[in-house]
Design a protein around this motif. Structure first.
Motif, PDB file in Angstrom:
ATOM      1  N   ALA A 387      27.033  46.928 -11.303  1.00  0.00           N
ATOM      2  CA  ALA A 387      25.746  47.629 -11.250  1.00  0.00           C
ATOM      3  C   ALA A 387      25.777  48.767 -10.231  1.00  0.00           C
ATOM      4  CB  ALA A 387      24.629  46.642 -10.911  1.00  0.00           C
ATOM      5  N   LEU A 388      26.488  48.569  -9.128  1.00  0.00           N
ATOM      6  CA  LEU A 388      26.503  49.581  -8.068  1.00  0.00           C
ATOM      7  C   LEU A 388      27.442  50.739  -8.371  1.00  0.00           C
ATOM      8  CD1 LEU A 388      26.480  47.382  -4.835  1.00  0.00           C
ATOM      9  CD2 LEU A 388      24.583  48.657  -5.812  1.00  0.00           C
ATOM     10  N   THR A 389      28.599  50.426  -8.949  1.00  0.00           N
ATOM     11  CA  THR A 389      29.640  51.456  -9.078  1.00  0.00           C
ATOM     12  C   THR A 389      30.026  51.780 -10.508  1.00  0.00           C
ATOM     13  OG1 THR A 389      31.439  49.835  -8.938  1.00  0.00           O
ATOM     14  CG2 THR A 389      30.584  50.705  -6.869  1.00  0.00           C
ATOM     15  N   ARG A 390      29.882  50.809 -11.398  1.00  0.00           N
ATOM     16  CA  ARG A 390      30.312  50.967 -12.789  1.00  0.00           C
ATOM     17  C   ARG A 390      31.773  51.410 -12.874  1.00  0.00           C
ATOM     18  NH1 ARG A 390      26.717  50.401 -16.548  1.00  0.00           N
ATOM     19  NH2 ARG A 390      25.043  50.876 -15.122  1.00  0.00           N
ATOM     20  N   VAL A 872      18.705  48.407 -21.893  1.00  0.00           N
ATOM     21  CA  VAL A 872      18.237  47.062 -22.207  1.00  0.00           C
ATOM     22  C   VAL A 872      18.671  46.071 -21.129  1.00  0.00           C
ATOM     23  CG1 VAL A 872      18.373  45.177 -23.867  1.00  0.00           C
ATOM     24  CG2 VAL A 872      18.215  47.540 -24.675  1.00  0.00           C
ATOM     25  N   THR A 873      19.963  46.148 -20.766  1.00  0.00           N
ATOM     26  CA  THR A 873      20.488  45.156 -19.824  1.00  0.00           C
ATOM     27  C   THR A 873      20.241  45.520 -18.372  1.00  0.00           C
ATOM     28  OG1 THR A 873      22.669  46.234 -19.738  1.00  0.00           O
ATOM     29  CG2 THR A 873      22.313  44.580 -21.456  1.00  0.00           C
ATOM     30  N   LEU A 877      20.017  42.848 -15.486  1.00  0.00           N
ATOM     31  CA  LEU A 877      20.916  42.831 -14.335  1.00  0.00           C
ATOM     32  C   LEU A 877      20.122  42.789 -13.033  1.00  0.00           C
ATOM     33  CD1 LEU A 877      23.823  45.307 -15.195  1.00  0.00           C
ATOM     34  CD2 LEU A 877      23.960  42.862 -14.831  1.00  0.00           C
ATOM     35  N   VAL A 878      19.089  43.580 -12.979  1.00  0.00           N
ATOM     36  CA  VAL A 878      18.236  43.578 -11.788  1.00  0.00           C
ATOM     37  C   VAL A 878      17.672  42.185 -11.560  1.00  0.00           C
ATOM     38  CG1 VAL A 878      16.086  44.466 -10.816  1.00  0.00           C
ATOM     39  CG2 VAL A 878      17.676  46.023 -11.937  1.00  0.00           C
ATOM     40  N   ARG A 879      17.225  41.532 -12.631  1.00  0.00           N
ATOM     41  CA  ARG A 879      16.665  40.182 -12.499  1.00  0.00           C
ATOM     42  C   ARG A 879      17.707  39.194 -12.002  1.00  0.00           C
ATOM     43  NH1 ARG A 879      17.144  35.801 -15.423  1.00  0.00           N
ATOM     44  NH2 ARG A 879      18.169  36.903 -17.136  1.00  0.00           N
TER      45      ARG A 879
END
Length: 1477
Positions: A387-390, A872-873, A877-879
């Motif tokens: 999520a931070l860097t991909r 969508v995700t 991901l945040v959750r």
């Protein structure tokens, strides 16, 4: 002590005993022996000293003395030790000092020159080299003292050789430093091993061979060459050196080491080592825990529970890890709730990386993970990093390290999460996250989510829309209901490469309906709005309680319970929290931009559907920022049947209101000195303090205003205490009454009191959010809104008014929503800590922050599938990430840790320290609440604002309230105007007044256009009418003559050109002439003496100005300092004011006031100069000695030291130029014959030349100019060269050709005028007569001056009048209109202004009190201010018949043209078609 005589007889000095004791031991014997003497004298000694006289030491000393005597003849073979460098008395001697030898090679200097050591630097370097190469002989020699004291000598070759050897040795050591370091590490670990085995395992004896083996093995692990043989003896010596109580014992070929106290026990037991039992025990433990790991099942189910980490790890593994990390002591163990995160982390990684069997023994680098043992930590790490860097490479690197799930596994999880949530949305028929509780009140938030908004191309940026839902689940005593419809992640789902496709979202969620909004929207009528008072005291009541609390304890000892900071105090006033952290969920994002009517309509539809699914019957509540709020409200008003105000409750975001409020405070405080005070108090750097004005960082800005509020309140209370203690009589006023009176009387007090009130108001608004106090929220909003109007925050002023209306009417509009709001559900909480609630839009911004991390949408804007997956995700991901982080924070904070994070000792001490520093800085700059004047000043520089700023300050609050009331009445109550109607901006110029620049180019273009239009009209009119050019050129084409005026102002020239002409009559000097008296132009001295390093006006006066005057007094017998007077509404005052327009800044001149950076700009203000001159005068007179003759002007009066009566007191001369001549005449009357005047003004030289003719035989010198142009001019020699008549005529000539109050002719300079005067000497008589008798201008004088003007513009002209010359120059010589001389009427007024200055003012320059006529009689006009009377004739366009036009459109029988008997032209109303003549 029986050996003392033996030591004395052998002449041996025991080592360590003072050298003066034993030269003669007989003095210790008083007749009965040394022992008897000691007893009689009660001698005492140290035990250590007694041991130095033992038998063994005596025998050894005798042996050393014998060997030393035998080797005395062989100096080259002698070994130098410390003892060998001392004689028998212990005195240091140089080896073989009797012969000249080199102390390095011990050879003489027969063939080479010996150099003597003479510097300590050489001694230091030789010692360092000896230590580097470990030369024992050289070190022994050096131990005797420094080489200078030893008188050492050396060969240059030997010294160079020593340096080279040392250098090589240093390089060798550097190469082996790593090996030596490793050996040191291995030895340290070996010593630790010995001590721990002895202590823990009760092992008494260690075999050296075993220790060598361990040592060699550890060296190999550290990377040391395995071929290096370990010297066991050397290792033993090193061990014994570090463990001095240990001894070595040899038995056969083995060496055993043991401690002295353990020898007895060790000898009774035989040494044996049985590691098999321990190894078997470790094996059994490993197999047991391994089996538990393999039996434990852990699957990722799509969510992380609070105890997910604890539940997935076997208890045996957890206990073992805990014992390894925290120890095996039963006192160190904890329950499950308090197990540290490192223990959980290591246990999870062990379980994650545990395998049943290795598939290929040759591929040890490959890792295999069973999905049945997928513990939470690796999954979280993989998802978080993704999520931070991909970045795939980073995730796979962590996977190889055994820390994270693989990238492929992460993508499988992400895709499955997205597909499962899409499938769930399809099943329920709406988009509502499954962990939203049923039957709980819901609030929503919408905002734009931007990525790379400054990208040069649209393909690199993203502008979408995000939505969040929030719930406050109730009190902490209530139980959380089960989450209905949780997503269960299917591990059997396998996605092959290339088939990782996302399900699409439901069409009802992704499709938008086209929507438009009307241009002008009208608000539905409402008459129930409250009119709020701007003195709503209850709003700030709690804030004043906090300030009083700070006042009471800020000087005491600060602890964590002091609660001096704003948040800590209010948290301490709250009871136990009774709410749980809010539930928040993000919905899938929209790719469409938020700021559109269609998107806002779609958001309302989506939120309504989600609310009806989770909490049927609830009114949807949605919170947005100001631009989106404007769209939604207009949507409600235009589509009332679908989205009306009775169907949705729209909130304006509290976070954005708070940010705007801080910007409002910054707008108020900008330029006041607040930024500089924060910087000087070390609360922030200059850049950070400037950022507070724009609220760039909201937390830092909030903290800065909290500190400022405390400092201002403490300064306010100090000012009140001063008032109470100094009141002359009667009881003092109460604090509130005193504040009210001071606000009315003193602008400085009003400004900073208002700043304090504003800060407390904003803090009260933030408190309403932190505590969930809805009533306080509405009240503070209502009071803040008028300030938005007053300080020109028009967007928030407009829409906050609407929001206040909605919130005040919410009880009647939505009673159920109002009840929920009053229970605190208009805000949300992320923890159970006190005073930690936040606005709904702030919670949504934090959700957006997780989506907009560094990974964000990098590389996704060009890939539709990847973009869909992220949209969508991303919320999922945040959750998931938030759930895991919540489990971590939950372990950090126990149920009792509910205090605010500021309730710590360090935070409280820092806050109190910053408040003290800021209070001290404010006191040092000048407490604004103690200001007694009517001025408004900058805090740091003491600059004084003008009246316009004070008027703005006193009226801005009332204006804002009036604008707010008018807005409510016109737009919210009567619909007189649409909501979008323009709001008038106020002129806010308190501290940031900008200078206005004269647009000369625009004025010039305008004049040219007028001239072109004039001549076009003249040409066309002359087609039908006969033109009279003589009449035309007798009038000016403009309201002001271009040859005398610069766009309506006096045309100023270069007066200094006249100096070039005058100095031809004398020779200038650069050496100061002898003088009896010096008369100084004070303003010139101040302009010349720059402040330099002085920081205050007091320093400038005492360190620069006064010393300069004292140096001047040393060179002459009398010193006069003449200052300008500043008389209101005088001609000179207006000239000074025009110079200072837009270029000066008013500043209070006080002893401690700081000096401005721009000294010249400061001196452009008359008020500044007035205060500065008074301050310098006072300082000078205070330090003046009565033995010196000092004369200083003080307004119209004169102050003398020593005091005396003088004829020049009083004096009404306004300018120092003419007043200097009064002092010259006074000095001449008192017998001073050589007088020196210091000035830089040409007017002074002109007046000096004329004054010399009025005084008897004096030398008058002018110290003129500055820098490289400085010189001494003999005014008396110029006067003598010009002659009496021309010298006295000079002032009128100078005024007529241009000075400060008389215009200079356009394109005619002083040099041109001087040449005309030299050529035509007949004008001298005219100038002289006007100087001597200025009260009347004769016709002859006027004619002569007119002819002089004609010659100025054309020396060969034969014209008899100036009007003829204008016509001649324009028609014959093609001169432009702007270069023509003035008309006769304009020249007449110019003559009068010149005679007023040159005759009336300068003609009586030695008379202290002159009777001057009114300027209105001499070419000036005006009531409040004087303006030049340019001409008494109208403009050409108004007076010339050729340019006359009428407005008649039909028959012209009685029009202007008919009355003047002129034909109409095309410019007339009839277009010249009538026949009126």
């Amino acid at each position: 002590m029986v050996n003392i005589p033996s030591y004395g007889c052998a002449a041996i000095q025991p080592f360590g005993i003072h050298r003066k004791i034993l030269p003669d031991t007989t003095r210790l014997d008083e007749g009965n022996g040394i022992n008897a003497t000691f007893k009689e004298q009660s001698a005492r000694w140290h035990k250590s000293c007694y041991l130095k006289f033992g038998n063994t030491k005596l025998e050894r000393a005798k042996e050393r003395k014998r060997k030393s005597t035998e080797e005395e003849d062989s100096p080259s073979k002698r070994v130098f030790t410390r003892s060998s460098l001392t004689d028998e008395n212990g005195v240091c001697v140089q080896p073989d000092s009797k012969s000249c030898i080199c102390f390095l090679c011990d050879k003489g200097g027969t063939n080479e020159t010996l150099h003597e050591v003479s510097t300590f630097q050489l001694d230091y370097r030789v010692r360092k080299c000896a230590q580097d190469i470990q030369d024992d002989d050289l070190l022994a020699k050096l131990s005797g003292g420094d080489l200078i004291a030893l008188e050492a000598k050396y060969h240059a070759r030997c010294l160079v050789s020593l340096y080279n050897r040392a250098s090589r040795m240093v390089h060798q050591k550097a190469g082996g430093s790593n090996e030596e370091t490793c050996k040191g590490i291995a030895l340290a670990e070996l010593l630790t091993y010995i001590e721990e085995r002895r202590r823990d395992d009760d092992i008494k004896v260690f075999r050296l061979a075993d220790l060598v083996h361990l040592y060699r093995k550890r060296l190999k692990q550290l990377g040391v060459e395995s071929e290096i043989r370990v010297n066991s003896t050397h290792l033993k010596d090193r061990i014994l050196m570090h463990l001095p109580t240990m001894k070595g014992y040899k038995e056969g070929r083995d060496v055993f080491l043991t401690f002295e106290e353990d020898v007895g026990t060790a000898l009774r037991e035989s040494y044996h080592t049985d590691c098999d039992e321990q190894s078997l025990m470790v094996k059994k433990i490993a197999e047991m825990i391994r089996q538990d790991i393999l039996d434990q099942k852990a699957q990722f189910s799509g969510k992380f529970d609070q105890d997910c980490q604890l539940k997935t790890v076997p208890r045996s593994l957890l206990s073992l890890t805990n014992m390894i990390i925290n120890g095996c002591n039963i006192a160190d163990q904890t329950d499950d709730a308090n197990i540290s995160q490192p223990v959980l982390t290591i246990a999870q990684l062990l379980m994650y990386n545990c395998i049943k069997r290795r598939r290929d023994k040759n591929k040890t680098h490959q890792l295999y993970h069973n999905m049945d043992r997928e513990v939470p930590l690796p999954v979280f790490v993989g998802l978080k990093v993704h999520a931070l860097t991909r970045k795939r490479q980073l995730v796979d690197t962590l996977f190889d390290l055994g820390i994270s799930a693989s990238y492929d596994r992460v993508m499988d999880i992400v895709t499955a999460l997205g597909n499962n949530i899409c499938e769930y949305y399809q099943q329920i028929g709406t988009v509502c996250p499954p962990h939203i509780l049923k039957g709980e009140f819901i609030t929503a938030a919408a905002d734009n989510i931007d990525h790379n908004p400054s990208s040069a191309t649209s393909t690199g940026s993203y502008h979408g829309t995000s939505l969040s839902l929030f719930q406050n689940p109730g009190t902490s005593q209530s139980t959380m209901p089960d989450v209905e419809g949780s997503i269960v992640f299917n591990h059997s789902l396998t996605i092959s490469k290339g088939q990782r496709k996302m399900m699409e979202l439901p069409k009802f969620y992704t499709e938008l309906k086209p929507t438009g909004l009307p241009a002008d929207a009208f608000v539905p009528l409402s008459s129930s709005m409250k009119q709020m008072s701007h003195d709503n005291l209850h709003v700030r009541e709690e804030e004043y309680n906090w300030l009083s609390h700070v006042e009471n304890i800020h000087d005491g000892d600060i602890s964590s319970e002091s609660n001096v900071s704003w948040a800590a105090y209010h948290a301490s006033q709250m009871g136990e929290p009774d709410t749980l952290p809010s539930i928040n969920a993000m919905l899938p994002m929209f790719p469409e931009e938020a700021n559109s009517a269609s998107m806002m309509r779609h958001c309302l539809d989506v939120v309504k559907a989600a609310v009806q699914h989770a909490n049927p019957g609830q009114i949807p509540v949605i919170c947005v920022d100001q631009p989106l709020y404007a769209k939604m409200k207009q949507l409600q008003w235009s589509m009332d049947n679908l989205y009306g105000e009775d169907k949705f409750a729209i909130l304006l975001g509290g976070l954005h209101i708070e940010m705007t409020s801080y910007k409002l405070l910054g707008h108020w405080l900008e330029g006041s000195g607040w930024v500089e005070a924060m910087q000087e108090a070390t609360i922030a750097t200059s850049g950070t303090a400037e950022s507070f004005l724009k609220a760039s960082h909201i937390t830092r800005t909030r903290h800065a205003h909290q500190v400022t509020a405390c400092a201002l309140y403490l300064s306010l209370k100090k000012a009140y205490d001063v008032y109470v203690t100094t009141i002359p009589e009667g009881p003092p006023m109460s604090f509130s009454m005193w504040c009210t009176q001071r606000r009315t009387d003193h602008p400085q007090f009003l400004y900073w009191y208002t700043a304090l009130e504003l800060e407390l108001l904003v803090l009260a608004f933030v408190r309403s959010l932190r505590t969930g106090n809805f009533d306080l929220y509405v009240d503070t909003l209502a009071e803040l809104t008028p300030w938005m109007f007053g300080l020109n925050h028009t967007h928030y002023a407009r829409w906050m008014s609407v929001h206040v209306r909605d919130m005040q009417n919410i009880d009647s509009s939505f009673p159920d929503v109002a009840r929920e709001f009053r229970s605190g559900k208009f805000v949300m909480a992320k923890s159970e800590r006190k005073f930690s609630h936040m606005a709904i839009d702030q919670g949504h911004e934090q959700n957006n922050g997780l989506m907009k991390e560094d990974g964000g949408i990098i590389g996704l804007t060009q890939d539709a599938d990847a973009m869909l997956r992220w949209a969508v995700t991303g919320p999922e991901l945040v959750r998931v990430i938030s759930e895991f982080e919540k489990s971590i924070s939950g372990r950090k904070e126990s149920a009792m840790q509910i205090h605010h994070h500021e309730q710590t000792r360090s935070t409280q001490r820092l806050f109190a320290s910053q408040v003290k520093c800021l209070v001290a800085v404010i006191e040092n700059m000048g407490n604004p609440f103690e200001e007694e004047s009517q001025d408004l000043l900058r805090l740091h520089s003491r600059d004084i604002m003008d009246k316009e700023s004070v008027e703005c300050l006193t009226s801005i609050q009332l204006k804002g309230q009036e604008q707010y009331n008018a807005f409510v009445n016109e737009r919210l109550k009567t619909n007189a105007k649409p909501i979008s109607a323009c709001i008038t901006r106020n002129k806010m110029v308190i501290f940031n007044k900008q200078s206005t620049k004269t647009k000369g180019a625009d004025r010039k273009i305008s004049l040219l256009r007028n001239e072109s239009s004039l001549f076009a009209r003249l040409y066309i009119s002359c087609q039908t009418r006969e033109g009279d050019l003589d009449n035309f050129f007798s009038h000016e084409n403009h309201p002001f003559p271009p040859s005398l005026s610069s766009y309506g102002n006096l045309r100023l020239g270069k007066k200094s050109d006249l100096m070039t002409c005058l100095e031809t009559a004398t020779s200038t000097r650069h050496v100061r002439p002898d003088s009896d008296a010096s008369i100084l132009d004070g303003a010139v001295i101040v302009n010349m003496l720059r402040p330099g390093v002085c920081k205050t006006f007091g320093e400038y006066a005492t360190k620069i100005f006064v010393p300069y005057i004292q140096r001047e007094q040393e060179q002459t017998r009398r010193v006069d300092i003449v200052w300008d007077q500043y008389i209101d509404n005088s001609l000179k005052a207006q000239t000074r004011d025009k110079r200072a327009v837009g270029q000066s800044q008013r500043r209070r001149v006080e002893e401690t006031s700081p000096i401005p950076n721009n000294w010249q700009q400061f001196l452009r203000s008359n008020d500044n100069k007035k205060e500065l001159f008074d301050h310098l005068n006072a300082t000078l007179l205070k330090s003046a000695s009565t033995e010196q003759n000092l004369v200083v002007t003080d307004g119209p009066n004169v102050r003398c030291v020593p005091p005396r009566d003088t004829e020049i007191d009083p004096c009404n001369h306004e300018e120092a130029d003419s007043r200097i001549m009064v002092h010259v005449a006074d000095a001449a009357n008192e017998g001073f014959r050589r007088i020196l005047v210091r000035s830089v003004d040409t007017d002074v030289v002109v007046l000096a030349v004329a004054t010399v003719q009025q005084l008897a035989s004096i030398e008058l010198w002018i110290a003129f100019g500055t820098g490289k142009d400085f010189r001494y001019i003999a005014a008396h020699e110029i006067s003598q060269t010009l002659g009496p008549q021309k010298s006295l005529a000079l002032p009128v000539f100078h005024a007529f050709t241009g000075c400060d109050t008389v215009s200079q002719f356009s394109h005619i300079g002083k040099k041109t005028a001087w040449k005309v005067w030299e050529t035509h000497d007949e004008f001298t008589a005219t100038f002289y007569d006007l100087h001597s008798s200025p009260h009347h201008i004769s016709d002859e004088a006027e004619t002569a001056l007119e002819y002089f003007t004609i010659l100025l513009f054309d020396r060969t002209s034969t014209c008899s009048s100036i009007n003829q010359l204008r016509k001649h120059l324009f028609t014959r010589k093609n001169r432009p209109m702007s270069s023509l001389p003035p008309t006769q009427a304009a020249l007449h007024q110019h003559m009068r202004r010149a005679i007023l200055q040159g005759g009336h003012h300068w003609g009586r320059n030695t008379t202290p009190c002159r009777q001057l006529p009114s300027p209105a009689e001499w070419g000036w006009t005006g009531e409040e201010e004087w303006r030049p009377l340019w001409t008494t004739l109208p403009e050409a366009v108004e007076s010339c018949p050729e340019l006359l036009k009428c407005k008649c459109r039909t028959r012209c029988t009685a029009c202007k043209c008919a009355q003047a008997q002129l034909k109409c032209t095309v410019y007339c109303g009839c277009r010249g078609e009538c026949t009126n003549v």
